[in-house]
Design a protein around this motif. Structure first.
Motif, PDB file in Angstrom:
ATOM      1  N   ALA A  67      30.403   2.230  34.548  1.00 30.08           N
ATOM      2  CA  ALA A  67      29.476   1.340  35.252  1.00 30.08           C
ATOM      3  C   ALA A  67      28.103   1.350  34.584  1.00 30.08           C
ATOM      4  O   ALA A  67      27.444   0.300  34.475  1.00 30.08           O
ATOM      5  N   ASP A  68      27.679   2.508  34.118  1.00 28.40           N
ATOM      6  CA  ASP A  68      26.389   2.588  33.436  1.00 28.40           C
ATOM      7  C   ASP A  68      26.425   1.870  32.090  1.00 28.40           C
ATOM      8  O   ASP A  68      25.441   1.243  31.679  1.00 28.40           O
ATOM      9  N   LEU A  69      27.556   1.975  31.394  1.00 34.97           N
ATOM     10  CA  LEU A  69      27.690   1.300  30.103  1.00 34.97           C
ATOM     11  C   LEU A  69      27.632  -0.216  30.280  1.00 34.97           C
ATOM     12  O   LEU A  69      26.966  -0.917  29.518  1.00 34.97           O
ATOM     13  N   LEU A  70      28.321  -0.717  31.301  1.00 38.15           N
ATOM     14  CA  LEU A  70      28.380  -2.158  31.522  1.00 38.15           C
ATOM     15  C   LEU A  70      27.076  -2.707  32.083  1.00 38.15           C
ATOM     16  O   LEU A  70      26.825  -3.912  31.994  1.00 38.15           O
ATOM     17  N   ALA A  71      26.267  -1.833  32.647  1.00 34.21           N
ATOM     18  CA  ALA A  71      25.004  -2.287  33.242  1.00 34.21           C
ATOM     19  C   ALA A  71      24.077  -2.904  32.199  1.00 34.21           C
ATOM     20  O   ALA A  71      23.222  -3.733  32.534  1.00 34.21           O
ATOM     21  N   SER A  72      24.263  -2.506  30.938  1.00 36.69           N
ATOM     22  CA  SER A  72      23.388  -3.028  29.884  1.00 36.69           C
ATOM     23  C   SER A  72      23.977  -4.246  29.177  1.00 36.69           C
ATOM     24  O   SER A  72      23.355  -4.793  28.267  1.00 36.69           O
ATOM     25  N   GLY A  73      25.203  -4.668  29.571  1.00 31.84           N
ATOM     26  CA  GLY A  73      25.791  -5.852  28.960  1.00 31.84           C
ATOM     27  C   GLY A  73      27.209  -5.614  28.488  1.00 31.84           C
ATOM     28  O   GLY A  73      27.852  -4.624  28.859  1.00 31.84           O
ATOM     29  N   PRO A  74      27.738  -6.499  27.643  1.00 30.11           N
ATOM     30  CA  PRO A  74      29.114  -6.377  27.155  1.00 30.11           C
ATOM     31  C   PRO A  74      29.342  -5.070  26.408  1.00 30.11           C
ATOM     32  O   PRO A  74      28.429  -4.515  25.788  1.00 30.11           O
ATOM     33  N   LEU A  75      30.594  -4.616  26.468  1.00 25.60           N
ATOM     34  CA  LEU A  75      30.953  -3.318  25.899  1.00 25.60           C
ATOM     35  C   LEU A  75      32.093  -3.474  24.906  1.00 25.60           C
ATOM     36  O   LEU A  75      33.058  -4.210  25.170  1.00 25.60           O
ATOM     37  N   VAL A  76      31.991  -2.778  23.784  1.00 23.75           N
ATOM     38  CA  VAL A  76      33.078  -2.705  22.806  1.00 23.75           C
ATOM     39  C   VAL A  76      33.671  -1.304  22.906  1.00 23.75           C
ATOM     40  O   VAL A  76      32.971  -0.313  22.711  1.00 23.75           O
ATOM     41  N   VAL A  77      34.951  -1.227  23.235  1.00 23.90           N
ATOM     42  CA  VAL A  77      35.640   0.055  23.395  1.00 23.90           C
ATOM     43  C   VAL A  77      36.676   0.199  22.288  1.00 23.90           C
ATOM     44  O   VAL A  77      37.575  -0.640  22.155  1.00 23.90           O
ATOM     45  N   SER A  78      36.542   1.265  21.506  1.00 22.87           N
ATOM     46  CA  SER A  78      37.465   1.516  20.406  1.00 22.87           C
ATOM     47  C   SER A  78      38.217   2.820  20.663  1.00 22.87           C
ATOM     48  O   SER A  78      37.627   3.902  20.645  1.00 22.87           O
ATOM     49  N   PRO A 100      24.354  -2.785  13.809  1.00 14.20           N
ATOM     50  CA  PRO A 100      23.190  -3.646  14.031  1.00 14.20           C
ATOM     51  C   PRO A 100      23.577  -5.069  14.444  1.00 14.20           C
ATOM     52  O   PRO A 100      22.940  -5.648  15.336  1.00 14.20           O
ATOM     53  N   ALA A 101      24.610  -5.620  13.824  1.00 17.68           N
ATOM     54  CA  ALA A 101      25.042  -6.983  14.163  1.00 17.68           C
ATOM     55  C   ALA A 101      25.642  -7.030  15.561  1.00 17.68           C
ATOM     56  O   ALA A 101      25.436  -8.009  16.299  1.00 17.68           O
ATOM     57  N   ILE A 102      26.381  -5.987  15.945  1.00 19.87           N
ATOM     58  CA  ILE A 102      26.982  -5.946  17.273  1.00 19.87           C
ATOM     59  C   ILE A 102      25.904  -5.839  18.342  1.00 19.87           C
ATOM     60  O   ILE A 102      25.944  -6.527  19.373  1.00 19.87           O
ATOM     61  N   VAL A 103      24.917  -4.991  18.115  1.00 20.82           N
ATOM     62  CA  VAL A 103      23.809  -4.858  19.062  1.00 20.82           C
ATOM     63  C   VAL A 103      23.018  -6.165  19.147  1.00 20.82           C
ATOM     64  O   VAL A 103      22.630  -6.615  20.237  1.00 20.82           O
ATOM     65  N   ALA A 104      22.781  -6.802  18.011  1.00 24.85           N
ATOM     66  CA  ALA A 104      22.042  -8.065  17.994  1.00 24.85           C
ATOM     67  C   ALA A 104      22.773  -9.151  18.777  1.00 24.85           C
ATOM     68  O   ALA A 104      22.143 -10.051  19.343  1.00 24.85           O
ATOM     69  N   ALA A 105      24.107  -9.055  18.812  1.00 19.59           N
ATOM     70  CA  ALA A 105      24.914 -10.023  19.556  1.00 19.59           C
ATOM     71  C   ALA A 105      25.024  -9.653  21.035  1.00 19.59           C
ATOM     72  O   ALA A 105      25.701 -10.348  21.795  1.00 19.59           O
ATOM     73  N   GLY A 106      24.369  -8.557  21.431  1.00 18.56           N
ATOM     74  CA  GLY A 106      24.341  -8.174  22.840  1.00 18.56           C
ATOM     75  C   GLY A 106      25.321  -7.098  23.239  1.00 18.56           C
ATOM     76  O   GLY A 106      25.426  -6.769  24.428  1.00 18.56           O
ATOM     77  N   GLY A 107      26.044  -6.525  22.279  1.00 17.89           N
ATOM     78  CA  GLY A 107      27.085  -5.559  22.603  1.00 17.89           C
ATOM     79  C   GLY A 107      26.662  -4.111  22.468  1.00 17.89           C
ATOM     80  O   GLY A 107      25.617  -3.798  21.904  1.00 17.89           O
ATOM     81  N   ARG A 108      27.487  -3.260  23.009  1.00 17.87           N
ATOM     82  CA  ARG A 108      27.308  -1.813  22.914  1.00 17.87           C
ATOM     83  C   ARG A 108      28.675  -1.215  22.622  1.00 17.87           C
ATOM     84  O   ARG A 108      29.684  -1.665  23.164  1.00 17.87           O
ATOM     85  N   ILE A 109      28.728  -0.201  21.766  1.00 19.76           N
ATOM     86  CA  ILE A 109      29.992   0.384  21.324  1.00 19.76           C
ATOM     87  C   ILE A 109      30.183   1.769  21.926  1.00 19.76           C
ATOM     88  O   ILE A 109      29.242   2.564  22.000  1.00 19.76           O
ATOM     89  N   VAL A 110      31.426   2.080  22.330  1.00 20.14           N
ATOM     90  CA  VAL A 110      31.841   3.456  22.573  1.00 20.14           C
ATOM     91  C   VAL A 110      33.183   3.661  21.873  1.00 20.14           C
ATOM     92  O   VAL A 110      34.041   2.778  21.877  1.00 20.14           O
ATOM     93  N   ALA A 111      33.346   4.812  21.249  1.00 17.91           N
ATOM     94  CA  ALA A 111      34.607   5.187  20.618  1.00 17.91           C
ATOM     95  C   ALA A 111      35.228   6.306  21.441  1.00 17.91           C
ATOM     96  O   ALA A 111      34.529   7.205  21.913  1.00 17.91           O
ATOM     97  N   ILE A 112      36.556   6.254  21.607  1.00 14.78           N
ATOM     98  CA  ILE A 112      37.238   7.181  22.510  1.00 14.78           C
ATOM     99  C   ILE A 112      38.474   7.756  21.840  1.00 14.78           C
ATOM    100  O   ILE A 112      39.300   7.021  21.287  1.00 14.78           O
ATOM    101  N   ALA A 113      38.610   9.085  21.896  1.00 10.02           N
ATOM    102  CA  ALA A 113      39.804   9.770  21.400  1.00 10.02           C
ATOM    103  C   ALA A 113      40.118  10.929  22.337  1.00 10.02           C
ATOM    104  O   ALA A 113      39.293  11.326  23.160  1.00 10.02           O
ATOM    105  N   GLY A 114      41.310  11.489  22.192  1.00  9.60           N
ATOM    106  CA  GLY A 114      41.743  12.572  23.060  1.00  9.60           C
ATOM    107  C   GLY A 114      41.362  13.951  22.557  1.00  9.60           C
ATOM    108  O   GLY A 114      41.903  14.946  23.050  1.00  9.60           O
ATOM    109  N   GLU A 115      40.455  14.029  21.620  1.00 12.46           N
ATOM    110  CA  GLU A 115      40.134  15.316  21.013  1.00 12.46           C
ATOM    111  C   GLU A 115      39.249  16.173  21.918  1.00 12.46           C
ATOM    112  O   GLU A 115      38.406  15.660  22.660  1.00 12.46           O
TER     113      GLU A 115
END
Length: 218
Positions: A67-78, A100-115
């Protein structure tokens, strides 16, 4: 190689494996073919679905809430297999380069693994990632997305032979992995783009992520 499309970087790795590690490349081919035949992505979340709510530990150990991640706009989940995976390294560094291009387009990235065991912090540091890396311990969120599969016995033996000890990396001896997947998620939690492929040697192009984010603004 950083100025090349991600697909070119992945093709380079695949060709190198085929040339230098024949038995690994052939084992990967067989595992991927089995996953395709079993239609393992049939239950995966896709465009139009809602992302499950989550709270996962970040690289600093603190819980990160969706919810906190989405509060700032669209999210990219990898979702990626692990820091030991060369294909995942290529994807993560491509996302780093495109950040930089993803942020400029309004997105935010999180990467997720089971480690487990602080490996998310090491991944963020070693690959100089400007975005958050989350630990999906025991692959609970990956399972909610419909991405989890068992590693074949053949590939498991190869990983043990070359030192990829998933039991140690992931903090359990189940030998499950997520299918690498990239999702672009609108601020309301709705999935608007998805790349889910049983062939882990194929990933979503960062340029396509940027284009999807840009379409939300048009």
């Amino acid at each position: 190689m950083t100025d090349r499309p991600l697909s070119n970087r992945l093709t380079f790795l695949r060709e190198r494996h085929a040339r230098d590690r024949h038995h690994v490349a052939r084992a990967y081919d067989r595992m991927v073919q089995t996953l395709i035949e079993r239609d393992v992505t049939a239950g995966a979340l896709g465009v139009g679905d809602m992302m499950p709510d989550f709270a996962l530990p970040g690289s600093d150990g603190r819980l990160v809430h969706s919810a906190d991640l989405l509060a700032s706009g669209p999210l990219v989940v990898s979702f990626y297999r692990g820091s030991w995976c060369f294909y995942c390294e290529s994807e993560l560094t491509a996302l780093r380069d495109a950040h930089p291009a993803i942020v400029a387009a309004g997105g935010r990235i999180v990467a997720i693994a089971g480690e487990a065991g602080g490996r998310s912090a090491a991944t963020k540091r070693d690959f100089a990632l400007p975005f958050e890396v989350l630990s999906d311990l025991d692959l609970g969120l990956s399972l909610s997305f419909g991405l989890v599969f068992p590693v074949s016995e053949e590939v498991r033996a190869i990983y043990q032979e070359i030192g990829f000890d998933l039991a140690r990396f992931n903090g359990n001896d189940s030998w499950f992995l997520p299918i690498p997947a990239t999702y672009v998620i609108a601020s309301d939690g709705r999935i608007i783009a998805a790349h889910v492929d049983p062939d882990f040697r194929k990933r979503m192009e960062p340029a396509d992520i940027v284009a999807t984010l840009a379409s939300l603004r048009s």
